[in-house]
Every structure is written in C-alpha cells, then in structure tokens.
Scaffold this active site. Structure first.
Site, PDB file in Angstrom:
ATOM      1  N   LYS A 186       0.860  -1.199   0.000  1.00 36.53           N
ATOM      2  CA  LYS A 186       0.000   0.000   0.000  1.00 36.53           C
ATOM      3  C   LYS A 186       0.889   1.239   0.000  1.00 36.53           C
ATOM      4  O   LYS A 186       1.773   1.384   0.854  1.00 36.53           O
ATOM      5  CB  LYS A 186      -0.896  -0.005   1.241  1.00 36.53           C
ATOM      6  CG  LYS A 186      -1.587   1.321   1.544  1.00 36.53           C
ATOM      7  CD  LYS A 186      -2.686   1.669   0.550  1.00 36.53           C
ATOM      8  CE  LYS A 186      -3.369   2.982   0.922  1.00 36.53           C
ATOM      9  NZ  LYS A 186      -3.941   3.013   2.271  1.00 36.53           N
ATOM     10  N   ASP A 319     -12.971   2.012   4.194  1.00 35.92           N
ATOM     11  CA  ASP A 319     -11.919   2.762   4.891  1.00 35.92           C
ATOM     12  C   ASP A 319     -12.217   2.906   6.387  1.00 35.92           C
ATOM     13  O   ASP A 319     -11.686   3.790   7.045  1.00 35.92           O
ATOM     14  CB  ASP A 319     -11.711   4.144   4.267  1.00 35.92           C
ATOM     15  CG  ASP A 319     -10.320   4.715   4.520  1.00 35.92           C
ATOM     16  OD1 ASP A 319      -9.446   3.970   5.015  1.00 35.92           O
ATOM     17  OD2 ASP A 319     -10.104   5.909   4.237  1.00 35.92           O
TER      18      ASP A 319
END
Length: 404
Positions: A186, A319
């Site tokens: 990421k 998220d």
C-alpha cells in the site's frame, strides 16, 4: 457433503440470480451449484435450508484498516500501544465475520499480519485477511504524522519505517514488507483528508519511486494499492503499474482512459467520507480533516458516478478504522451508498462487494459461488436485491461451509 438450498442465489459473477438454487459443499469448497432441479444431492448429504431466503457470496471489504483504535484523534493513535490495538482488532475481525464479511483487505495497520495469522491457524475467529502491513508514504506525505516532530514521526513506534524517499528506499521498503509476509503493498500517491499539512490534490512519490514498489510487488505476484485522491496522483499511479486506486476524489477523463487501458480497479471508499461529513465533528476528528472532507465530498460522489457510467470496475471498500462513527460491523454502508448516491442496482452493489472486490486481492477462490471456490456464504431473510439495507441483517454466515 453439505447441500445448501437457496430461495434465490446471487453467485457474485454478475449473472442473473437463480431462483430455487442449490449449492453442494465438500471440504469447505463449492463442488456444484445451480438450479436445485439440476443439482442432485447425495443421499447422505447434510441439508441446510435457506429455501425461503436470498443467498449471496461472503461479502468483501476491499479497503479497511485493522487498526484497533477507538478514537479519531490522531494523537491517540500515537499514544495507544500496538498490543492494545491488536487485541481490539481481534474483536473487530470477529464482528466483521458475523456481519457477513468473510474476507477483508487491510490496507495499512500494525495488527493486520498477526491477526491474519491467528485467524489462519484457528486461534481466533475472523474473515480471510489480506493485508499490506504498514503502508508507505514519502516524507511530508499522507502517511507522515505531520503533527509530530520529525524525529518522533520517523521512529519505528510511530510507523516511521513506512516513510521512504527515493527509489532505493521504496524498493527496500517493499522488500521488507514482502519479508514480513504482506499480501499486497500500500502506497500514497497524493495527500489526503486526515493528514494535516497536505492536500488531496497534491501528487506524491515520483514515477521512479512508484515503479520501484510495483516492480518488487509484481515480481512476487502481489498487487499494489495506492491512496490517490487527486487526478495527477491517480494518473502517476496508473501509469506506473498500480493495481487499485483508493478514494479517487477528482477523476477526470484521462484517469478514466487509464483505468480502461490498465484494467485497474477503483475502490472509492464513500462510506468514510460520508461519515466524516455527517458525524465527524461529534467524534474528535480534527478540524482540518472535517474541512477537507466537506470540500471534497460532492466531487467524490461525482467521480464515482463517472467511473460507474464509464464501466470501470468498482469494488466495495469502506476505509473504516474501528471507532465510532467508522466502526466495523456497519461496512454494508458502502453498498447502500452505491445504490443511493451512485445509481447502481442492488445486484450491482452486491457484485461490487463480492466478485469485483475479490479482484483486489491475490486469490482466485473467493468472491463468487462457483465450482472450486471457498464456500463463503451469507443468507438473508429479507432480500438485499429488493432493499440493499437488508445487507446489514444476515440471518446466517458460513465461512468455508461452516456456520459462524
């Protein structure tokens, strides 16, 4: 062998739902599926009756954080111990599974790898976890703790091993994560809402730095996800081999063309922005975060609508972090927003949270109820095909054919 009888079956592939369907499960995997009249169950099969219900594949949240925090104050994130947060993350994992999310993609946390391993060895219950471990940011980027002195922000305890500059540091950082057992890498190619001193429109990391990450990840067969909110950072990520774009507030036509050219998946994470704007001021979100969220909110919805209308693959991801109002367990909010704000049908929103979300992880045996895949199954008394909010209320959840 187990025979699961379904009133209506959504297989996650995008094909039309099947009425009066049956799934045969053996050793935790689907061995046959289709209309019940065409799928004969052996005489000794265990029958599971969901014949009056709608059955779908296990849901997948393709963007969350097993952060284990219970606060939206960034200073608390620094003060809390990783041990405490990991303990809380184990509870969050169980909540996610019981909510019908049988797989998740954790895109930045300390707890992701140990929680994944404890689930895999049967120590704790939870979904299938695909994790990046800690994420990567440039100095003064979205992942840098801008509010701390530099020496503190770059310490290991503050996540400083994720602050890298220059292609060589990025390459070595990726190799470290691979060594730790990460399932993906990421990175942050723009600023963000919850980082104090940058902007979602600012591009971060150079082409050479992004290429270093993607080369190392792809060499070992794992994907790269990029936090990318502004168009320049989205484009640089896509041009340099990133596999998924997270957030995408300001997508323009060139971005859409690059999505089509590269085959990348878009994970918009509307849910957290919705909650930040709706209730963030009640839960200690810093004023700079609230301001940036409010400024970007409508553009975010519009970008997602444009991507949907252009046929870009869109995956469900929230998220969510763990604290109210972003607590795990309400992750179906993203599907609700896909229907209410983006214009997806209920069936399309379910596919976004199953078959399409599965495309963001390095696994080919989840997300759809097709032969050979894990028998991850969720049943609903009230059909989410008629009202997407019914996703919040599963009547039964199965992971690998076993009821949770």
């Amino acid at each position: 062998m187990k025979a699961i009888d379904c009133g209506t079956l959504v297989d996650g592939t995008g094909k039309d739902p099947i009425d009066d369907a049956r799934i045969l499960v053996e050793d935790g995997r689907v061995v046959e599926v289709g209309p019940a009249e065409a799928v004969d169950a052996p005489d000794d099969a265990e029958h599971v009756d969901h014949s009056g219900e709608t059955v779908i594949p296990g849901l997948i949240d393709a963007h969350l954080h097993l952060k284990g925090t219970r606060s939206m104050d960034p200073f608390d994130w620094v003060r809390e111990s990783s041990e405490l947060n990991t303990a809380r993350a184990t509870a969050d994992a169980r909540t996610l599974l019981e909510s019908g999310f049988t797989a998740i993609r954790d895109v930045g946390s300390d707890a992701g790898i140990p929680v994944r391993d404890a689930i895999d060895d049967g120590t704790i219950p939870g979904p299938r976890v695909f994790t990046s471990g800690r994420s990567f940011s440039q100095t003064a980027g979205h992942g840098d703790a801008h509010y701390l002195p530099y020496e503190w922000a770059t310490s290991r305890d503050a996540g400083g091993d994720g602050i890298v500059d220059g292609a060589d540091e990025c390459r070595k950082g990726a190799r470290k994560r691979i060594r730790e057992g990460a399932d993906l890498i990421k990175i942050m190619t723009t600023g963000g809402v919850l980082s104090e001193k940058d902007s979602p429109t600012q591009s971060q990391f150079t082409d050479e730095e992004i290429q270093a990450f993607t080369e190392e990840a792809h060499r070992v067969g794992i994907p790269v996800a990029s936090h990318a909110q502004g168009a320049p950072g989205i484009k640089s990520a896509l041009r340099n081999g990133v596999d998924t774009i997270e957030h995408g507030f300001y997508i323009d036509q060139e971005c859409l063309d690059l999505f089509e050219e590269t085959g990348a998946t878009f994970v918009p994470t509307l849910a957290i922005m919705h909650r930040l704007v709706e209730r963030g001021d009640e839960f200690g979100v810093p004023e700079y975060g609230l301001r940036k969220a409010r400024n970007a909110s409508e553009a975010h919805f519009e970008a997602t609508r444009r991507a949907y209308e252009a046929g870009i693959p869109i995956a469900l991801g929230t998220d969510f972090l763990g604290p109210d109002p972003m607590g795990h367990g309400e992750n179906a909010l993203e599907a609700e927003l896909f229907v209410d704000e983006v214009g997806m049908s209920e069936h399309e929103a379910i596919v976004a949270g199953t078959g399409t979300a599965a495309e963001t992880v390095p696994a080919e045996d989840i997300g759809t109820l097709t032969v050979g895949n894990h028998a991850d199954v969720v049943a609903f008394e009230e059909s989410p095909l008629s009202d997407i909010t019914n996703l919040y209320e599963p009547s039964a959840v199965y992971k690998g054919g076993e009821r949770v």
